[in-house]
Write a protein that holds these residues in place. Structure first.
Motif, short mmCIF file in Angstrom:
data_model
loop_
_atom_site.label_atom_id
_atom_site.label_comp_id
_atom_site.label_asym_id
_atom_site.label_seq_id
_atom_site.Cartn_x
_atom_site.Cartn_y
_atom_site.Cartn_z
N THR A 139 40.09 39.88 47.89
CA THR A 139 40.05 40.99 46.93
C THR A 139 39.22 42.14 47.49
O THR A 139 38.33 41.93 48.32
N ARG A 183 40.98 48.94 42.13
CA ARG A 183 40.82 47.64 42.77
C ARG A 183 42.18 47.13 43.25
O ARG A 183 43.22 47.67 42.87
N LYS A 184 42.14 46.10 44.07
CA LYS A 184 43.37 45.55 44.62
C LYS A 184 44.38 45.24 43.54
O LYS A 184 45.57 45.54 43.68
N ASP A 185 43.92 44.63 42.45
CA ASP A 185 44.82 44.20 41.39
C ASP A 185 44.71 45.06 40.13
O ASP A 185 45.21 44.68 39.07
#
Length: 275
Positions: A139, A183-185
């Protein structure tokens, strides 16, 4: 035309502090013959609740406020925030940060001034190491690089200002360090979504509590980098509880719902917040 907005998060019931913000923004728009908007900032999907959103509209209507429809809900527009983020990525103004909260705290504490400075600055990992972290599925957060933002703007970085109730203020984005923009997700943060929506909705005056004054120092930098219009900022005093601290959503006795059930009127609320 003057355009104001009230942008609560549906993570609890509105209290007197929210009432002051909403009423101040509404009054300013009405007196100027302008527009008043309500925006639901519900990107915190883990804490946002439909019942709190419904309560927001009930409380605002009870106070006598009216607003334009449809109301913008940030959760319904998450894909839109990819555009400003991608612009910053392509210009190499953000970097992937793989550090955990603990690692960031340790990095801050290890700095020479760590005892008094809670800002974090960093940089991208070497390409090979970053590629391996991505391949491993680690992450990460997209952080704005203040160093590269300053280089991109050149001397203009030191001329960043914003207008508030005290006049022109020299913006100091470095107060925030390298903030997380996504963020990544998760495709956005409060900072990125807020400045994007204010520009998209044509907000000319941001009226909010003085606890958010520090955010203006960062927001004007994002507005310059993204070539967005810059609103005027107005930061009003905070409503304090009996303990002298600013009200929070956990202060149930000060919620508008509790006051209404106790027989208070909208006029009483205006009096309680000093309007």
């Amino acid at each position: 035309m003057l355009v104001t907005r009230f942008a609560p998060s549906p993570t609890g019931y509105l209290h007197l502090g929210h009432a002051l913000s909403a009423l101040t923004a509404f009054d300013a728009a009405r007196e100027a013959g302008g527009r008043f908007l309500v925006r639901i900032e519900d990107i915190d999907v883990g804490r946002s609740r439909p019942e709190f959103e419904n309560a927001i509209f009930e409380d605002l209507a009870w106070l006598g406020l009216s607003w334009e429809e449809p109301v913008r809900r940030q959760s319904a527009h998450m894909a839109e925030y990819a555009a400003p983020l991608q612009s910053l990525i392509e210009r190499n103004l953000v970097y992937r940060c793989f550090r955990t909260r603990k690692e960031i705290a340790e990095a801050i504490a290890s700095a020479p001034h760590g005892a008094v400075d809670e800002r974090f600055t960093g940089e991208a990992l070497p390409p090979g190491e970053e590629a391996q972290r991505l391949a491993d599925g680690d992450t990460f957060a997209w952080r704005l690089s203040l160093k590269k933002a300053r280089a991109a703007l050149g001397p203009a970085y030191f001329t960043l200002v914003f207008e508030d109730e005290s006049g022109l203020v020299r913006a100091e984005p470095e107060r925030h360090g390298d903030v997380v923009l996504a963020r990544k997700d998760f495709g956005t943060s409060y900072h990125l979504a807020s400045v994007w929506d204010d520009a998209l909705q044509g907000v000319t005056h941001v009226i909010r509590g003085e606890d958010l004054r520090e955010a203006a120092h960062l927001h004007v930098l994002l507005q310059r980098l993204l070539e967005l219009p810059q609103p005027v900022y107005r930061h009003h005093r905070l409503v304090l509880g009996e303990d002298g601290k600013r009200l929070a959503k956990r202060d149930q006795s000060a919620t508008l719902r509790a006051l209404r059930e106790a027989g208070k009127t909208p006029a009483d609320v205006r009096g309680l917040v000093g309007l």
